[in-house]
Structures are given as structure tokens and as C-alpha cells.
Design an enzyme around this catalytic site. Structure first.
Site, PDB file in Angstrom:
ATOM      1  N   ARG A  78      81.883  74.616  77.266  1.00 47.63           N
ATOM      2  CA  ARG A  78      81.960  75.984  78.074  1.00 47.63           C
ATOM      3  C   ARG A  78      80.594  76.880  78.127  1.00 47.63           C
ATOM      4  NH1 ARG A  78      83.717  81.304  75.720  1.00 47.63           N
ATOM      5  NH2 ARG A  78      85.127  82.434  77.139  1.00 47.63           N
ATOM      6  N   GLU A  98      87.297  87.801  78.511  1.00 46.30           N
ATOM      7  CA  GLU A  98      87.821  88.919  77.757  1.00 46.30           C
ATOM      8  C   GLU A  98      88.398  90.098  78.453  1.00 46.30           C
ATOM      9  OE1 GLU A  98      86.969  87.426  73.054  1.00 46.30           O
ATOM     10  OE2 GLU A  98      85.776  88.984  73.833  1.00 46.30           O
ATOM     11  N   GLU A 143      88.403  80.912  72.700  1.00 46.66           N
ATOM     12  CA  GLU A 143      87.549  81.301  71.760  1.00 46.66           C
ATOM     13  C   GLU A 143      88.081  81.288  70.429  1.00 46.66           C
ATOM     14  OE1 GLU A 143      84.876  84.565  72.279  1.00 46.66           O
ATOM     15  OE2 GLU A 143      84.862  84.434  74.269  1.00 46.66           O
TER      16      GLU A 143
END
Length: 520
Positions: free
Chosen positions: A223, A314, A416
Site C-alpha cells: 500500500r 480515513e 490499517e
């Protein structure tokens, strides 16, 4: 979990057989059945030393049924006031060869030398799933097996210290298999680390390419975040392109994480890039499309097409504040769809994900995605950040993940997660997780604790029903303490508050916690 006085009494009656090797028991000595018997431990009531259909070996007084089941009235418990080793097992015969999955609901105090469910003597390699630590909420785990000899032994094992306990209930043994496809890590820090003198080594101390080391442990997906015009010049299009070549050369897949900012975008900040400041909402939609298309098309042109893309990072509160805030869902939807459309214009096969930092927040995740669906937002997968020291217990994480997968009919993954291998610092900046009080109960800040955390998170993703759990990305595997590679792209003297959660130690050697990449 409350202890009952009866347990202490039982412990006094335990046979002195601690230390027996449980694996030496011949499975054929057990009662054989072609289907799992009494998987819910409901047949006998409470206080039964050997539940119907099951056999025991070792410190048998430490294994018994008691009230307080996951769904029914009773459960299996392993517990003793002194150290114990016990196996509760059931031998199945007359099975049709093929793949099977054992599902179980479990709880555990933690602290054991080992606490796991195994499928063995099935003709193929033994498969184990460790019990995640959860003293209150039940957690569902799965263990797959390939039966090749028409038989299999289901084994519940504890090698425990005094006072440790597990609860197990509602076991099922059905056809089919499980597993995860993503065993990944974010390595966005790597290019800058190397530029500033960062070194990475194998576990034996040989200096090596960090990607090659990670690949050797089973990492298969990388990532990379991309900023628009960062102050330090890293995590930009140029560096993403260069790192993508290295990632693909290792045979790994690539996830590109668009922040739509010049710096960190997260629940607390979604700051527009300087170049987009003052743009109208209509212009911002074009900005998102053009930037997303530009980066992804350049990747495709050099033969490193992105396998997955995040439209925002996020994005609990939206992107490109204030125009793209969740307080204006119709505008946010337009911006997210601009990113989706750009990604698909480059490659229709690229999976487009939306990413929230709400790994333990079922209600909050539903609120966001219900709004997204109602406003016509297009997405292929759901990514969640889940940090156990911030986002609630593992049982809440499982509930959130399962609900997201079923409610929206989409695959889910952990975008994550991380855990410290030490509480010590390796630079002058205080670590974000730096005291025992900040840790998840039962998971110490050790390499073993870090390893167990990652395997238990991966087990929960593997257990998502209907094969919708894709896997896990570790954050951030290569962000070691290197002078100049701190958190602030505008300040070369800023430090790293995360080096105790890297997968390379303070001696730059690969930590054995990398073995989590080989999780099913």
C-alpha cells in the site's frame, strides 16, 4: 468473565499430569462419528467433565462444561487455579474427502503458552487457529482443512498457566474452505527512509532490500499513499511510480491510497491541496478526477497498474473540507464518484475502496455507508482502520466487519492496523503508544505480542461470512527511526512516533512478527 468458586475446588482435584505431550494421543482411541456431535455442549448440562461425544486428554479436571453459552445454555471451559495442559477432542470418521471448515465461538483470558483449535489426522497438514484474547465478547474463528483420508480430529487445546481460561461453544464442521488473499503492508515511508540513510536487514543481519525481506515472509500486497504536492517531495506521483516498479518486480499487488491533500488526511484533517485552494465545488470534482486519472494512468503506462485504489484516506468526515464534508453528502458523493470514475477509466479491473477509521464502530460505519449508498456513491470494497488501543475490543471489530460485509454486500479488509513490539523509543520523539496502560489487555508490547495481535486480527477477517474478508494491511512496516524521515513533511527535524510499531527492529533486522504474513 467471572470465576466461580467451583473452579478452585476442581483445581484441587486435578491429576498431576501437567507436561504431557498432548499430540501423542492416538485419535483412533476416541469415539468416532461421521458428523460433529454436541458442538454446542448442550447435551449434559453444567459441570460435566467429559461432554457427550467428546474425549479428553491431559489434565482432564481442567476441562468441563458450565453455564453461560454463546447461544445456548452451556459452554466448554478450560480452567484451573494451577498450571495445566488439556485437550478436548472429537474424532470424526466416514467423512467424504474434500474441504471442510470448523467454525467456533471463543473467548480467552490470554496468558497461556498456547490456546488453539486444531484439525489434525485428516490426511493433510494440521491446521490451527489460536484463540484471540477476549474476556467478555465472543469471537468467531474458523479453521479450514482438506480431508484426504476420510477422517479428522477436532482438537481444543490449552497449555495454560495458573488461572488462565478459555470458553468454546457452538462448533460446526461443514464443507467448504476459508482463507484471505491480502497479506499486505503500507510501505509509504520506504523511499524517504532509504534516501535518508535507512537500512533494512534480514533476521540474521544481512543488509537487504526491505521489499525482498517482506516478500520472503509472505507479504503479497503493498500500500502506497499519494499526496498531491508534499513539502518534502516524497509520497508524490514520481515516488509512487518508482516504488510501484519495485513492488511489482517482487510479484506483489499494489494499493494506491489517495489522500487528496499535500499532507496527512485522516479523521481529524482533510485539508485541500494548496493548488486546489479557492476552487469551486465543480472545479474540485475535476481536480479529483484529473489527479486520480493522472497517477493511475502513469502507473498503467509503465506496466504497474494499480490493483486497488482508495478514494480518500480515513474519510470518516469526508474529503476536501469543507466542500466534501459529510455535512454535505450530495457534494461528497460527487467528489467520491469522480475518483471512482477516474480509476475505472484507467482500469475497469481495479478495485475501488472507501476507507474509514471506524474498525470497532458498527453504528458509525453504518451511518457513513448508508449515506453513501443513499447518495449513489460507487465503491467495490470497504476498508477499515482498526487499532485495538483506539477502536475498541476485538469482538466489536468483528461485529463491525461482519455487518459491513453483509449490509452492503461488499468485500471488506483492514486497511490499517499495527501493534508495538516494544514501549522504548529509538528517537527523541515520544511514541504514540508508549505505556502499558495504552496497550490492549493481554497483548504485551513484545515481538510475540505484536505477532499474536496480527494473527488474531487476520483470523477475524478470515472468519467474515461468505468469503468477504479479503485480508489485512499492516501500517507501517518500514517506518523505522531515521533522521530526516519524521512525521511532518514540512519539518526535516520532526521525529517518528511509530518506530516501535514497525516490522523491523531497532537493530534494523526483520522481526519474527513478519510471520503473520503467512496467515491463511
Amino acid at each position: 468473565m467471572k470465576f466461580h468458586p467451583r473452579r478452585t475446588i476442581r483445581a484441587l482435584l486435578l491429576p498431576l499430569t501437567a507436561g504431557l505431550a498432548l499430540s501423542f494421543l492416538p485419535a483412533q482411541a476416541a469415539h468416532a462419528a461421521s458428523t460433529l456431535t454436541n458442538g454446542g455442549f448442550e447435551a449434559d448440562g453444567t459441570g460435566t467433565a467429559t461432554p457427550s461425544g467428546w474425549s479428553e486428554y491431559g489434565d482432564t479436571g481442567a476441562s468441563y462444561t458450565e453455564s453461560g453459552g454463546h447461544s445456548g445454555s452451556y459452554r466448554l471451559t478450560h480452567y484451573s487455579a494451577s498450571a495445566y495442559k488439556v485437550e478436548t477432542y472429537q474424532y470424526l470418521s466416514g467423512l467424504t474427502n474434500g474441504t471442510y471448515t470448523l467454525t467456533a465461538w471463543v473467548r480467552s483470558s490470554g496468558g497461556q503458552n498456547a490456546a488453539y483449535i486444531a484439525l489434525k489426522n485428516c490426511g493433510s497438514s494440521e491446521q490451527r487457529t489460536d484463540l484471540p484474547i477476549s474476556s467478555s465478547g465472543w469471537i468467531r474463528i474458523v479453521t479450514p482443512i482438506n480431508v484426504t483420508n476420510n477422517q479428522c480430529t477436532i482438537s481444543i487445546n490449552s497449555d495454560a498457566n495458573a488461572g488462565n481460561w478459555i470458553n468454546v461453544d457452538d462448533l460446526t464442521f461443514t464443507s467448504g474452505t476459508t482463507g484471505t488473499s491480502i497479506h499486505g503492508a503500507d510501505i509509504s515511508s520506504l523511499a524517504k527512509s532509504e534516501a535518508k540513510g535507512g537500512v533494512y536487514k534480514t533476521s540474521s543481519g544481512t543488509t537487504s532490500d526491505a521489499l525482498a525481506v517482506l516478500k520472503s515472509y509472505g507479504m503479497n500486497y503493498a500500500r502506497l499513499k499519494v499526496w498531491v504536492n508534499p513539502a518534502d517531495g516524497f509520497n508524490d506521483k514520481t515516488h509512487v511510480l518508482a516504488m510501484a516498479k519495485r513492488i511489482k518486480a517482487q510479484g506483489m499487488k499494489l494499493l494506491v491510497d489517495f489522500h487528496y491533500s499535500d499532507t496527512w488526511a485522516d479523521p481529524g484533517a482533510q485539508t485541500k491541496p494548496a493548488a486546489w485552494m479557492g476552487h469551486t465545488y465543480s472545479q474540485l470534482k475535476t481536480d479529483v478526477y484529473n489527479h486520480t486519472y493522472d497517477v493511475l494512468n502513469a502507473l498503467k503506462a509503465q506496466g504497474t497498474t494499480a490493483d486497488m485504489v482508495q478514494i480518500g484516506n480515513e474519510i470518516n468526515g469526508g474529503i476536501l473540507w469543507s466542500e466534501g464534508s459529510t455535512s454535505n453528502w450530495s457534494q461528497l458523493a460527487g467528489l467520491l464518484n469522480s475518483g471512482y470514475d477516474a480509476a475505472k477509466a484507467v482500469s475497469s479491473a481495479t478495485v475501488v475502496a472507501l476507507h474509514l477509521a471506524k474498525g470497532g464502530d458498527k453504528a458509525g460505519t453504518e451511518t457513513f455507508f448508508d449515506n453513501a449508498v443513499a447518495n449513489g456513491v460507487k465503491f467495490d470494497a470497504i476498508g477499515l482502520s482498526y487499532y485495538g488501543y483506539w477502536h475498541g475490543p476485538l469482538s466489536d471489530f468483528q461485529t463491525t466487519l461482519d455487518d459491513a460485509a453483509s449490509r452492503y454486500g461488499k468485500p471488506v479488509f483492514v486497511a490499517e492496523t499495527a501493534y508495538p513490539f516494544t514501549l522504548a523509543n529509538d528517537d527523541s520523539l515520544e511514541n504514540q503508544i508508549d505505556t502499558t496502560a495504552k496497550l490492549v489487555s493481554g497483548y504485551p508490547a513484545t515481538v510475540a505480542g505484536q505477532t499474536k495481535w496480527m494473527n488474531d486480527v487476520a483470523s477475524i477477517v478470515e472468519a467474515v461470512p461468505n468469503h468477504r474478508g479479503l485480508g489485512v494491511f499492516y501500517w507501517e512496516a518500514t517506518w523505522t527511526a531515521v533522521t530526516g524521515n519524521g512525521w511532518d513533511p514540512t519539518d526535516a527535524t520532526s521525529g517518528n512516533g511509530w518506530e516501535n510499531q514497525a516490522l523491523f527492529g531497532y537493530d534494523d533486522k526483520a522481526l519474527s512478527s513478519m510471520t503473520w504474513f503467512s496467515h491463511r
